[in-house]
Design an enzyme around this catalytic site. Structure first.
Site, PDB file in Angstrom:
ATOM      1  N   CYS A  90       0.899  -1.129   0.030  1.00 21.82           N
ATOM      2  CA  CYS A  90       0.166  -0.020   0.052  1.00 21.82           C
ATOM      3  C   CYS A  90       0.866   1.252  -0.007  1.00 21.82           C
ATOM      4  CB  CYS A  90      -0.945   0.026   1.201  1.00 21.82           C
ATOM      5  SG  CYS A  90      -2.141  -1.381   0.845  1.00 21.82           S
ATOM      6  N   HIS A  96      -2.135   8.838   6.165  1.00 19.65           N
ATOM      7  CA  HIS A  96      -2.395   7.274   5.233  1.00 19.65           C
ATOM      8  C   HIS A  96      -3.980   7.144   5.903  1.00 19.65           C
ATOM      9  CE1 HIS A  96      -2.052   3.288   3.750  1.00 19.65           C
ATOM     10  NE2 HIS A  96      -2.195   2.879   5.050  1.00 19.65           N
ATOM     11  N   GLU A 114      -0.252   5.923  13.078  1.00 19.57           N
ATOM     12  CA  GLU A 114       0.088   7.219  12.323  1.00 19.57           C
ATOM     13  C   GLU A 114       0.221   8.642  13.485  1.00 19.57           C
ATOM     14  OE1 GLU A 114      -2.676   7.352   9.199  1.00 19.57           O
ATOM     15  OE2 GLU A 114      -1.058   8.635   7.974  1.00 19.57           O
ATOM     16  N   LYS A 134      -9.294   8.807   2.293  1.00 13.93           N
ATOM     17  CA  LYS A 134      -9.682   7.542   2.220  1.00 13.93           C
ATOM     18  C   LYS A 134     -11.156   7.714   2.742  1.00 13.93           C
ATOM     19  CE  LYS A 134      -5.355   5.107   2.303  1.00 13.93           C
ATOM     20  NZ  LYS A 134      -4.343   5.980   2.577  1.00 13.93           N
ATOM     21  N   HIS A 148      -9.742   3.045   0.213  1.00  7.00           N
ATOM     22  CA  HIS A 148      -8.286   2.816   0.016  1.00  7.00           C
ATOM     23  C   HIS A 148      -8.072   1.532  -1.087  1.00  7.00           C
ATOM     24  CE1 HIS A 148      -4.498   1.589   1.021  1.00  7.00           C
ATOM     25  NE2 HIS A 148      -4.464   0.879   2.353  1.00  7.00           N
ATOM     26  N   PHE A 153       1.438  -3.154   4.016  1.00  4.48           N
ATOM     27  CA  PHE A 153       1.770  -4.621   4.414  1.00  4.48           C
ATOM     28  C   PHE A 153       3.046  -4.756   3.710  1.00  4.48           C
ATOM     29  CE2 PHE A 153      -2.652  -6.876   4.513  1.00  4.48           C
ATOM     30  CZ  PHE A 153      -3.208  -6.012   5.562  1.00  4.48           C
TER      31      PHE A 153
END
Lengths: 424, 405, 90
Positions: free
Chosen positions: A170, A310, A321, A342, A347, A406
């Site tokens: 991602c 993010h 975050e 998002k 996402h 990931f």
């Protein structure tokens, strides 16, 4: 270390909720959401049944039936976005030296949709382990090794320099642009068409996020299902889309009188070396990436006008975050507006990093900071200014955007407005 | 400009597990090609592959890693272990965690793992899909798992392509060191030897349908009729030369000295493919003339057209027969993103020993004008080697390695 | 599945082995009932996979965080077996 300065001179977007850059920005600046019940396939057997889908008509965008047949949906999105970026840049691609033009496409899951469709055919819907290859389409290999995505874009724009697909989960959409920037900076190419794409809304991807309960089960309220930083958040909403850019060297862009959206002033990536899907709550590695990107851009945390988070809307991410921002930006973390788009477009895995760069560039263009939609009651542990619900007008010269993926990837990019401050 | 050394190698190849076994087999001309055993290939027109022999993941890796990894990731983790051990960096050495990163190449991810989960999904339902599917098959898996296993938190990345990507990854590793990292674990280990992966590979029509391992993959031979795929590859430890010298790194295989990458003109343009240009860029980057190259490790598609194009590019740069050319991958098959890193490993070992490993089984087509090293190793004073790789769709990459002097 | 009215420790050991493997140095056959899953080498992902296998094998549905909030094998057995009781009662 970075040599030549690299700027964005063209943007193309295919995102949920609208066609092209203009509609993308309308959605974001108006704080509308594009999340809805999944329509691309029958999602009724699955735990999470909401997504942010692109109403995408490849034919209307001029792709030929032959191109549509051989390209995965993600590739089609990228090609259409690349065309818009090229047109937007005003650069005469036919007059460029192909050898000095390159392509970098980020994608987390490549041609997964086309692969799954083909798998169903050759395996008789999973009945056969020894699949029947004779039913396979001739272009199956293009799905199998998704470097085909970059090849298709290269053919569209006439690139014959370095052409690559970057796949770091991602963070792919940040890393591909970071990679492209390095190619121009070091002199390996003069123009890059770079960005990212993903079209993961298919049964296998939905099932694999179901299995780890990473996506939200808020199926009865799809329009408000993506709720980063909100106390009621319970997972992310899968999305799809593509953003592509024309990147060039600052001086040549200036010479040709190009519209410069932003300079890619700093970029860094780090790995958490902790867990393939987990994040350490202290946000250490993301903070490290942010610090390195700021240092390369010669930007102080206090100079930042906006932070694009993010903000996936998983409990673990939003705390990780928030900790990373406090760690890297110090006191300024509490002052600078932070938001997650998002909340509006979901996402889209590897694509989202580039879509977020596009959002940052447009925020700088319009001096408007897109909001975090659906944020009514912040998690007490997420205590920054997340620009809830409505966009905010604010002079926006210096922006940070981050990603987390990931594999443990943590990336950070700093965008600046050339000329807004004394050249470093 | 910062110089970059290779200070460790980890090899998992069809003709040898571990660098020593691989190199001994390669010098002896021992091939690892054979009939596929991983699944029953009887129904498929191509039935040969290069499988890594004698690999028992449980002997090398913690039990917890087994259910969450594809076969190729296990091979990659072990190759990385060996490369770091050889470099004397198994525990990280003198470097900080952010000074070490991982950049690998990938082609199709953990495809066998993916086939199993697709089968679970479509034959039994979504609740039967593994919690590990979300990362076990994806392209970034090897970089992520290697970084976790070795505590490397520096800049990392993944390049996706088939053969050429292996060189692109090494170039990106070099770039990261030039940008400030000290060590990047790089290269590629790959493999999709499962029925679903096989169907995808068959779709190009480029696989050899021969059933004799000795004649199935014959690049630069008039009988060339396709290639044999394989699994495995090599992991290389790239290190900032100054830092490596300071810590007195135990092994110095050589320097990553030059790199070039190009993309072919669109199909049907009738223009020259990009390989020659990639070679010229790599030579210029290495600061060497064509005469400075002592040996070329060819891409060797094993198909008449691409073989001719490669021979033409070599002739254009080096003159007809102007440089020894070899194809040790005639003993391993084409390993996708693992192939070029394995060739780089072979090139570095060739520099070390002053021996060009042979191309086996091939009777060179004289019309191609290549000085192909066949049959037995050729002793030669070697200082600089060029490795070539091409990827499906028009990707060309070239890498120059030079003896660490 | 009426013949599976209870998840026993040996069942759990087997499922853990299949779902997530065992690290060297972990004695899964020893006294593990009250050990932390973390000390046994199992993270939340391992427990999610374990939970999914229990669900499939025993035909039950577990609450989202039922498995991952169990810190020990004893806690996991308790939460799963409570689910069985609910089914019987229904």
């Amino acid at each position: 270390m970075i040599g030549r300065r690299v700027v964005i001179t063209g943007i193309g977007v295919q995102a949920p909720g609208g066609d092209g850059v203009k509609e993308f920005w309308s959605l974001l600046s108006e704080g509308r959401t594009a999340t809805r019940p999944i329509s691309l396939f029958d999602a009724s057997p699955f735990r999470s049944r909401v997504a942010a889908e692109v109403d995408f008509d490849a034919e209307a965008h001029g792709l030929t039936p032959r191109e549509i047949r051989r390209m995965d949906r993600a590739t089609r999105l990228a090609v259409v976005a690349a065309r818009e970026a090229v047109a937007d840049s005003g650069l005469d691609f036919a007059g460029l030296d192909p050898a000095r033009t390159g392509v970098a496409v980020g994608s987390a899951v490549g041609c997964t949709m086309g692969l799954e469709e083909e798998y169903r055919v050759v395996s008789d819907d999973g009945r056969d382990w020894l699949v029947d290859h004779s039913y396979a389409v001739p272009h199956l290999y293009r799905h199998f090794v998704p470097s085909s995505m970059a090849a298709e874009v290269a053919w569209q724009v006439g690139a014959e320099g370095p052409v690559s697909v970057i796949s770091t989960g991602c963070t792919s959409g940040l890393d591909s642009v970071g990679y492209a920037r390095e190619l121009i900076a070091e002199g390996s190419a003069d123009v890059l068409v770079a960005g990212a794409t993903d079209a993961p809304i298919s049964p296998i991807t939905v099932a694999c996020f179901d299995a780890i309960k990473a996506t939200t089960p808020r199926n009865d309220d799809a329009a408000h299902a993506s709720r980063p930083f909100d106390n009621t958040r319970n997972g992310f909403v899968l999305g799809e889309g593509s953003a592509m850019f024309v990147l060039e060297e600052l001086e040549s862009a200036r010479r040709r009188g190009a519209t410069v959206y932003a300079e890619l002033a700093g970029f860094a990536s780090r790995c958490n070396a902790f867990h393939m899907t987990g994040l350490r709550p202290d946000g250490r590695e993301m903070a490290e990436a942010i610090g390195a990107a700021l240092a390369e851009a010669r930007v102080d945390p206090g100079d930042l006008d906006y932070v694009n988070a993010h903000g996936s809307g998983t409990r673990q991410n939003d705390r990780h975050e928030t900790a990373a921002f406090k760690r890297s930006l110090g006191e300024h973390a509490r002052r600078v507006p932070v938001s997650s788009i998002k909340s509006m477009i979901g996402h889209s895995l590897g694509a989202i990093g580039s879509l977020e760069i596009a959002a940052c560039a447009l925020a700088m263009r319009h001096d408007v900071i897109p909001p975090t939609a659906n944020l009514h009651e912040p998690d007490p542990e997420c205590d920054l200014d997340y620009v809830p619900l409505t966009a905010r007008e604010r002079r926006t010269d210096t922006v940070l955007t981050v990603g987390s993926g990931f594999g443990g990837f943590q990336s950070a990019m700093v965008l600046t407005r050339p000329g807004a401050r004394a050249a470093a | 400009m910062t110089r970059i050394w290779v200070t460790g190698l980890g090899v998992t190849a069809p003709n040898g597990l571990g660098t020593d076994d691989y190199w001994a087999a390669t010098l002896a001309g021992r091939s690892g090609l054979g009939r596929i055993t991983r699944f029953d290939p009887a129904r498929y027109p191509a039935q040969l592959a290069g499988e890594v022999p004698g690999f028992d993941a449980r002997r090398h890796l913690p039990g917890r890693l087994i259910p969450q990894t594809d076969h190729m990731t296990r091979l990659a983790l072990v190759a990385a272990d060996w490369a770091l051990a050889e470099a004397g960096l198994a525990g990280g050495g003198p470097y900080g965690e952010y000074e070490m990163g991982v950049v690998t190449a990938a082609s199709s991810g953990g495809f066998e793992f993916g086939q199993r989960e697709l089968q679970n999904l479509w034959s039994k339902g979504g609740r039967h899909v593994s919690a590990y599917q979300s990362f076990a098959w994806f392209y970034a898996v090897n970089t992520g798992q290697i970084s976790i296993r070795n505590g490397m938190r520096g800049p990392s990345g993944v390049v996706v392509a088939d053969q050429a990507g292996g060189l692109d990854a090494l170039a990106q590793a070099r770039r990261q060191i030039r940008r400030g990292a000290r060590v990047i674990v790089s290269g590629g280990v790959d493999g999709s030897l499962c029925p679903w992966g096989w169907a995808a590979q068959l779709s190009t029509g480029a696989l050899s349908t021969g059933d004799d391992p000795a004649t199935a993959y014959l690049p630069f031979d008039r009988r060339a009729a396709g290639y044999v795929p394989g699994e495995g590859g090599a992991v290389l430890v790239l290190e900032d030369a100054e830092s490596a010298a300071r810590r007195d790194a135990p092994v110095r295989y050589g320097e990553v000295a030059g790199y070039g990458a190009t993309f072919d003109p669109p199909p049907g343009s009738g223009r020259e493919p990009g390989l020659r240009r990639a070679i010229e860029i790599a030579l210029a980057d290495a600061g060497t003339a064509a005469a400075g190259i002592d040996v070329v490790f060819a891409d060797a598609a094993g198909l008449a057209g691409p073989d001719r194009a490669e021979a033409a590019a070599l002739a254009a740069v080096f003159g007809p027969g102007g440089v020894p050319v070899t194809v040790p991958k005639t003993m391993t098959g084409r390993l996708y993103s693992g192939g070029a890193p394995l060739d780089v490993a072979a090139a570095l070992l060739a520099l070390r020993d002053g021996l060009i490993p042979p191309t086996v089984n091939v009777v060179p087509d004289p019309a191609l004008g290549l000085d192909l090293v066949t049959g037995v190793p050729r002793p030669a004073p070697l200082k600089t080697a060029l490795v070539l790789a091409r990827g499906h769709g028009g990707f060309n990459s070239a890498l120059v390695v030079r003896a660490a002097g | 599945m009426g013949d599976h009215e209870e998840l026993t420790l040996p069942d759990l050991r087997r499922i853990l082995r299949e779902a997530a493997g065992v690290n060297e140095g972990t004695d899964l056959d020893g006294e593990i009932l009250d050990l932390d899953f973390e000390d046994l080498g199992y993270d939340s992902l391992a427990l999610l996979e374990t939970g999914a296998r229990i669900e499939r094998e025993y035909g039950v549905r577990l609450e989202d965080d039922a498995i991952t909030s169990a810190r020990t094998p004893r806690a996991l057995l308790t939460v799963v077996n409570l689910t069985f009781t609910d089914i019987d009662a229904a």
